[in-house]
Enzyme design. Structure first.
Site, PDB file in Angstrom:
ATOM      1  N   GLY C 148       0.841  -1.189   0.000  1.00  0.00           N
ATOM      2  CA  GLY C 148       0.000   0.000   0.000  1.00  0.00           C
ATOM      3  C   GLY C 148       0.875   1.237   0.000  1.00  0.00           C
ATOM      4  O   GLY C 148       1.969   1.228   0.560  1.00  0.00           O
ATOM      5  N   CYS C 149       0.411   2.302  -0.646  1.00  0.00           N
ATOM      6  CA  CYS C 149       1.256   3.498  -0.728  1.00  0.00           C
ATOM      7  C   CYS C 149       1.402   4.166   0.640  1.00  0.00           C
ATOM      8  O   CYS C 149       2.481   4.646   0.997  1.00  0.00           O
ATOM      9  CB  CYS C 149       0.732   4.470  -1.777  1.00  0.00           C
ATOM     10  N   ASN C 150       0.324   4.185   1.411  1.00  0.00           N
ATOM     11  CA  ASN C 150       0.430   4.727   2.771  1.00  0.00           C
ATOM     12  C   ASN C 150       1.298   3.812   3.630  1.00  0.00           C
ATOM     13  O   ASN C 150       2.111   4.286   4.438  1.00  0.00           O
ATOM     14  CB  ASN C 150      -0.962   4.819   3.411  1.00  0.00           C
TER      15      ASN C 150
END
Lengths: 342, 342, 342, 342
Positions: C148-150
């Protein structure tokens, strides 16, 4: 006390803006709010910025109780509006914010909107809602048709010039920059923040935008001959505001004088000193329209820039101004909020 | 008739915002506007969005005629304000929007602002302007010190919790996102559109932001012991709005209850139902503060989000609310404008 | 010649970003592009910014010819990906950009994604794609799961600190600000420009965001005990970029030293000098991650800020970096584009 | 090895953009960077997005060592450039990005820039840098004058039409929308985020913008008679990009054909199929120019829209393209980065 109004189609941006403006109106009260797709919800769920107001719950149009209502604002989608309005109690005053009653000619409606009108008799009855130019008719009207927001902006710049006969009717270019809320709350890819922010593009270019139907109707009527303008709208990465840059062949001093004279007594349309041009950031959230004129270096040509807030003066503010007239109230009531800058 | 006010330092954003709000006030009149750097200009030159208002021309502070003025809003830069206010006619009511009188303790002022205070006696006299918590003192005050906009936001979220004793005073984190107008109209590279748009960054991190002086003073006084919070402000690419995300150790239901109880009778501070969180877009241009609470998945921890418009409730709206109290007027007069969305 | 790759799900933002990056790769060639909803269209219709590139026409997944393809990038929606990947030719290398293979534990997958996994055996096989920490496994992997980017942003800030044992594992707060492209090209009201521009709000607050599944899995594995962080993501009005502000209990100098040591040899993760903090505007469009540390005024606490571009280092850049490893190429090939500022 | 270049005036946006582009150039090396106001600083202090590059420290112009340098990019402010270039070693190749050498006629320079030129002999020598139209002269030149970014955009749309004789030379309107980075990194109130975001305004309207000097010079030379266009630039709330909407009297099919023919062999100027119009978001960060043509509904009139990135194709990309020609390198080296979308 005061006048009781209903808003049909209250879950879109123009509906929310009407609530915002009416909340500051000294003698108008919201009696009912409808929105079929959100019926049953509190308005604060749909528009949390209205959370502190005591508002009626959203109902379907069918359920909406219009007894005791003096005027209805109809903020429904294009084409839906005509059927709904045809079914409203006779004699109920209506301000329509859709495109359905802007064109008086059934043939013109068919051409620009691609279908037959469902209520042609109302089409004839409706008064075109550009307040400053149809004030007397609006006062007496039962049904007023709100103008297109782009159409309003272009007309504020051009009507006085056509009336005064100071420009060449065959050389009019309207290059318009519109913020995104004019496209409404609909879910389209090109309205996504990631697409629009840091973008800018022309759309409906080359004479295909429907607001041209209004330009054609109004300018031709004013001129007493067919007038066809060039019109290119652009979407820019801002929320509110329309800026129209209008190129005309005409003496700039005469152009400025014609505009200044036309709007001399108007509360909401301001003509700037010659040489000054306005910005959309100076009318944001307000019912004001600012217009400026500059000379072009080419003798005999002028550039006019007109700005307004598409949701306010361009639609919901105009609607309230017209409603005030129809109800015999102070025309500017609820509309004197100062623009929000920055 | 009504009350006559002057605004000193009217050419900055808080000055312009005061004019906007007062223009909608039923009984307040602007008698004078000063701005040394722009003296001689019309207000409409400095702020074209005020073009339609009939306003006094800008003067230098020295030239400003304060006779017949009931109250002065002082929207001058930090450090300038204290000297100017010390020189105002005795007995003239003053609402100061600068940082000069926020800290009561001369030593705290020296530590956070790096210099001696020029009017320490006024420093003691000034009442801290967080309306909902100092209402009685403000009513009776001659000089009210507007709070920092970030400091206001954090305090709305935390004061009731500290008073109610429902959180751990040693575990408070305030992560704040601030729109750019809070930095004022000053010319700094990092405030340029090309730098800030599509950017976001923390600033004054690690406990160096001056608004911490206010948190320390106020929270320690409330708790009766020293309280030190963690506070990181961030600049985000928006014009108006502050969103504070506050992390606390405490029972979420008790946290929500304490906030709901504290603001139950307040017109401008609204607590959302448990589990709902607010957005800055829903308070834009308004005097409203929205506060929400959610449970964290870790038992005994809660997250509070408070939002307000830094120029309105965070400074000029607060200032007008306090002025209303000081002048014995309706506290919310001129402040009920609905947020502008979108 | 070079390596031949296919992109399944090429019509979303991560698909377009992969094409952009691969176009600058010295030895990788795009052999096929699929997008069921846009099958038959030219890529330049879906993404006009790729107009000058000579690209295969979009096909459905079923039609896509994978013969001669060395590696597939799978940029399909969550849940769709697992079925598609299960049906790919055995032995074909796959980099998946969806959430489907990030969690190794079927029970964790069920909890966070609300359904049974359709390919649990692949779930076990997949290597977690945080390049700098799984480099050797990725080199040897057949299937790599993009993070996930976060989750990537938070891990870059925290993994070295957990490994080095320099922070309190029970007091970790990740307050994250995410630009809107991370939400993809999907049509949702809160992603409209008019809603998001000039807005900012928290979402999935209180521990409900799915990327917490990754934090839990990875941090617990690193620490050898259960670790639960607090995590609040916020949407900000920008297109690209994630900024994570991380609050930890730990000695700031040790925190900085642990980060500096961990990334000393890394090309794409840069640790700033102590006291400096990064901005998303300085990594836009690039594969770089910048990390800064400041002391908090409260002794024993530190604030870490990590930034990256969610579409590049946060997804498509990471995917290409992993593909380079899997194909035995220069790890940074195609990824050295300098950030675009302003 | 490769070619060694220096950048004078490296602390502005065009300087930073040159570094970004050259960093991706296969055979060009930055030997020196000057910026008088920031001399002594590391480039990463001025432009943190360049942090990962190994770059020379900033020096004053006087200190800059130009020995062994093959070509100098001069990104200095207007008027400064001419004196500096006059003092450079004879024979050193120079690409100037300022306005100083765009106008060949000393009288025209005086009229548009309000002063005498300090190096009129260089003014005559300089080759106008619109690559696609001066390619041979640029190859042979010692001094190339970068064009105005607005001037480039308008010329890409119009030059082929003037050359082909397919439009009325007395009826040309260029309505241009420019993102803010074109105004540079200078500290002006109207470039602040709080002023520009959510704003839009015309500037230098009516024929006063200096880029008109370039239009006059170039279009008149092409046409063999005096040509005077109407030109209104507008500032829009975006960082990068220029969109020119050009209104001409001419047969739309002939207009499209003339453009398509002129750019048939060009790598960086792309003509869209008839009826399609481009957006600035599709050229962001790149050296590409996209041009579209639509018919107006009024017979015999056409609307052309041209877009490019003002910092890339409009200045620094153009400069590098010209430098490649002057150094005998591949013309597109370092310039093939795909636009960054979204």
């Amino acid at each position: 006390m005061g006048e009781r109004v209903a808003i049909l189609g209250a879950s879109g941006y123009t509906g929310g803006e009407l609530v915002r403006l009416i909340a500051g109106h000294p003698s108008m009260e919201i009696a009912a709010l409808s929105a079929n797709s959100k019926a049953g919800l509190a308005m604060s769920t749909v528009f949390p910025h209205l959370r502190h107001l005591d508002l009626p719950r959203l109902t379907t149009i069918e359920e909406t109780d219009l007894s005791g209502v003096d005027l209805v604002f109809c903020a429904l989608p294009h084409a839906t509006s005509q059927a709904v309005i045809a079914g409203l109690p006779e004699g109920l005053k209506v301000v329509d914010l859709s495109a359905d009653f802007r064109l008086r000619d059934p043939e013109a409606y068919r051409r620009w909107y691609g279908k037959e009108h469902a209520a042609p008799e109302l089409q004839t009855e409706a008064v075109y809602g550009l307040t400053e130019f149809y004030r007397d008719e609006i006062r007496a009207a039962r049904l007023v048709a709100g103008t297109g927001c782009n159409a309003a902006t272009g007309q504020y710049a051009l009507r006085p010039l056509i009336s005064a006969g100071v420009i060449d009717l065959d050389r009019i270019v309207i290059d318009l920059k519109a913020a995104v809320s004019g496209a409404g709350r609909s879910l389209k890819e090109n309205l996504l923040h990631a697409e629009l922010s840091e973008g800018a593009h022309a759309y409906a270019a080359g004479g295909t935008h429907r607001h041209l139907g209004e330009f054609d109707q109004e300018f031709s009527a004013l001129a007493g001959r067919e007038v066809r303008v060039q019109f290119t709208p652009h979407l820019i990465p801002a929320n509110r505001g329309i800026l129209a840059t209008v190129y005309v062949d005409g003496n700039p001093a005469e152009v400025h004088a014609a505009l200044a004279a036309a709007y001399a007594g108007e509360e909401f349309v301001l003509v700037l000193p010659e040489g000054e041009l306005p910005s959309i950031r100076h009318v944001r959230g307000s019912n004001y329209c600012h217009i400026g004129v500059v000379d072009d270096r080419i003798p005999g040509r002028a550039v006019i820039v007109a700005v307004l807030d598409n949701l306010a003066k361009g639609s919901s503010g105009q609607a309230l101004q017209n409603a005030n007239l129809m109800l015999g109230l102070d025309e500017g009531a609820g509309l004197r909020g100062v623009p929000v800058f920055p």
